[in-house]
Design a protein around this motif. Structure first.
Motif, mmCIF file in Angstrom:
data_model
loop_
_atom_site.group_PDB
_atom_site.id
_atom_site.type_symbol
_atom_site.label_atom_id
_atom_site.label_comp_id
_atom_site.label_asym_id
_atom_site.label_seq_id
_atom_site.Cartn_x
_atom_site.Cartn_y
_atom_site.Cartn_z
ATOM 1 N N LEU A 163 105.169 50.461 86.255
ATOM 2 C CA LEU A 163 105.810 49.969 87.170
ATOM 3 C C LEU A 163 107.346 49.956 87.162
ATOM 4 O O LEU A 163 107.872 50.196 86.016
ATOM 5 N N PRO A 164 108.125 49.908 87.978
ATOM 6 C CA PRO A 164 109.723 50.286 87.941
ATOM 7 C C PRO A 164 110.112 49.167 87.002
ATOM 8 O O PRO A 164 109.640 47.694 87.279
ATOM 9 N N ALA A 165 110.962 49.300 85.962
ATOM 10 C CA ALA A 165 111.639 48.546 85.183
ATOM 11 C C ALA A 165 112.348 47.375 85.863
ATOM 12 O O ALA A 165 112.232 46.094 85.597
ATOM 13 N N GLN A 166 113.151 47.291 86.886
ATOM 14 C CA GLN A 166 113.532 46.533 87.675
ATOM 15 C C GLN A 166 112.728 45.425 88.158
ATOM 16 O O GLN A 166 113.020 44.109 88.257
ATOM 17 N N LEU A 167 111.591 45.842 88.629
ATOM 18 C CA LEU A 167 110.477 45.343 89.391
ATOM 19 C C LEU A 167 110.118 44.352 88.355
ATOM 20 O O LEU A 167 109.706 43.040 88.592
ATOM 21 N N VAL A 168 109.525 44.645 87.304
ATOM 22 C CA VAL A 168 109.151 43.823 86.252
ATOM 23 C C VAL A 168 110.017 42.888 85.518
ATOM 24 O O VAL A 168 109.707 41.894 85.273
ATOM 25 N N SER A 169 111.194 43.386 85.589
ATOM 26 C CA SER A 169 112.241 42.333 85.230
ATOM 27 C C SER A 169 112.327 41.084 86.360
ATOM 28 O O SER A 169 112.270 40.164 85.650
ATOM 29 N N ILE A 170 112.222 41.505 87.431
ATOM 30 C CA ILE A 170 112.271 40.308 88.463
ATOM 31 C C ILE A 170 110.910 39.429 88.350
ATOM 32 O O ILE A 170 111.134 38.190 88.355
ATOM 33 N N VAL A 171 109.939 40.092 87.860
ATOM 34 C CA VAL A 171 108.676 39.054 87.811
ATOM 35 C C VAL A 171 108.898 38.666 86.576
ATOM 36 O O VAL A 171 108.552 37.161 86.556
ATOM 37 N N ASN A 172 109.396 38.920 85.482
ATOM 38 C CA ASN A 172 109.299 38.171 84.184
ATOM 39 C C ASN A 172 110.171 37.255 84.079
ATOM 40 O O ASN A 172 110.151 36.013 83.791
ATOM 41 N N SER A 173 111.364 37.253 84.870
ATOM 42 C CA SER A 173 112.202 36.195 85.174
ATOM 43 C C SER A 173 111.903 35.105 86.140
ATOM 44 O O SER A 173 112.409 33.921 86.211
ATOM 45 N N GLN A 174 111.151 35.391 87.294
ATOM 46 C CA GLN A 174 110.822 34.636 88.232
ATOM 47 C C GLN A 174 109.613 33.853 88.257
ATOM 48 O O GLN A 174 109.385 32.804 88.838
ATOM 49 N N ALA A 175 108.460 34.478 87.564
ATOM 50 C CA ALA A 175 107.078 34.072 87.783
ATOM 51 C C ALA A 175 107.067 32.745 86.917
ATOM 52 O O ALA A 175 107.642 32.546 85.812
ATOM 53 N N SER A 176 106.261 31.801 87.364
ATOM 54 C CA SER A 176 105.962 30.627 86.822
ATOM 55 C C SER A 176 104.712 29.811 86.804
ATOM 56 O O SER A 176 104.419 28.934 86.169
ATOM 57 N N VAL A 177 104.043 30.398 87.834
ATOM 58 C CA VAL A 177 102.566 29.936 87.944
ATOM 59 C C VAL A 177 101.649 30.813 87.359
ATOM 60 O O VAL A 177 101.712 32.232 88.079
#
Length: 316
Positions: free
Chosen positions: A146-160
């Motif tokens: 997956l695109p690194a920037q996409l994964v970075s957003i998920v890692n920083s934003q996901a909480s549930v």
């Protein structure tokens, strides 16, 4: 025989795009389609995998298919309903908008929350907002990750994370909103959307936010066909908000009601609140995150159901 249901071109493109996206993302994620009856603007829930193991990092996808990608400048613009954008903003996990070019097998993606944060609040008064999707944020079907920037957003934003595999349970408002719609109630939009946000605002700020005018004591009253909202001032600040749902009148104090359904009308997730008292005509919740008392009640026989928000009596 021609007297049969007909699949439209839009439906065909949409289904092809969804199938294509799922086939690619399944290499890197657990991909859960959202059933049509629960689809309020999210098509898939995805959990990123690390090899054969789940990471607990979830994100949502709204998929838009096209056979003719129209690029203006460096982006593709997609008009999205404000009600859908508000639903995305309610989610505890990030929602990505992905455009699937079904002719050229290319994916373009965007994180709309970032764009919305750059706008002033006037966008809430619109019916739709054009969301730009940069053509630089693209990948094709043969990607190895997956695109690194996409994964970075998920890692920083996901909480549930899903509990016992219940991915659909992470759509925080789906059940309450569905019950509200099934009962014939309208899901309210701005300025009636999540009215607790006005607590603590100055009178001037609140008047600007809701598009109303304070009366001689500083209170602001907003009317629509569906609701009546009072923002009550104490000093120079809003200390209490009450929203009456006109469609529920006439109600009776001896008639039970579904308070989770009523919270869904206001786009409030019941599972973020603690139910502390329940009478036939009066339900009391505590919002511990915002330190508010939330009361849902029938004030008198023949009245509509109303929802009140106050910080004054929280915890009492």
């Amino acid at each position: 025989m021609t007297n049969l249901p007909k699949r439209t071109k839009s439906q065909r493109i949409g289904q092809s795009a969804a199938d294509f996206l799922k086939s690619v993302f399944t290499k890197f994620c657990i991909v859960i389609p959202v059933p049509q009856e629960l689809d309020l603007g999210i098509d898939f829930i995805c959990e990123i995998m690390q090899g054969e193991y789940p990471t607990g990092k979830l994100f949502n996808i709204q998929c838009k298919g096209t056979e003719e990608t129209e690029v203006k400048g460096n982006s593709i613009t997609v008009p999205i309903a404000v009600t859908t954008l508000n639903y995305w903003l309610l989610q505890k996990n990030p929602t990505l908008l992905i455009i699937v070019d079904c002719q050229n097998y290319i994916f373009y993606w965007s994180f709309p929350k970032d764009f919305l944060s750059s706008l002033n609040k006037n966008w809430q008064k619109q019916k739709k907002v054009s969301i730009p999707v940069s053509i630089q944020n693209r990948f094709e079907q043969d990607i190895n990750s997956l695109p690194a920037q996409l994964v970075s957003i998920v890692n920083s934003q996901a909480s549930v994370t899903p509990q016992h595999g219940n991915y659909l349970g992470t759509l925080t408002l789906a059940d309450a909103i569905e019950r509200a719609i099934n009962s014939g109630l309208d899901i309210l939009i701005a300025p009636f959307h999540r009215p607790f946000q006005y607590i603590g605002m100055s009178i001037t700020e609140a008047a600007k936010a809701v598009g109303g005018k304070p009366n001689e004591v500083g209170n602001i009253i907003i009317e629509s066909e569906q609701s009546h909202m009072l923002l009550e001032a104490e000093g120079n600040f809003i200390s209490y908000v009450d929203v009456e749902l006109k469609k529920t009148a006439p109600w009776s104090q001896s008639r039970p009601f579904d308070s989770e359904q009523i919270l869904g009308v206001l786009s409030i997730n019941p599972f973020e609140l603690e139910l502390v008292r329940k009478q036939t005509h009066f339900h009391t919740y505590y919002d511990h995150k915002r330190k508010l008392k939330v009361s849902i009640s029938c004030q008198y026989d023949g009245a509509p159901l109303s929802v009140g928000f106050s910080s004054k009596y929280y915890g009492m």
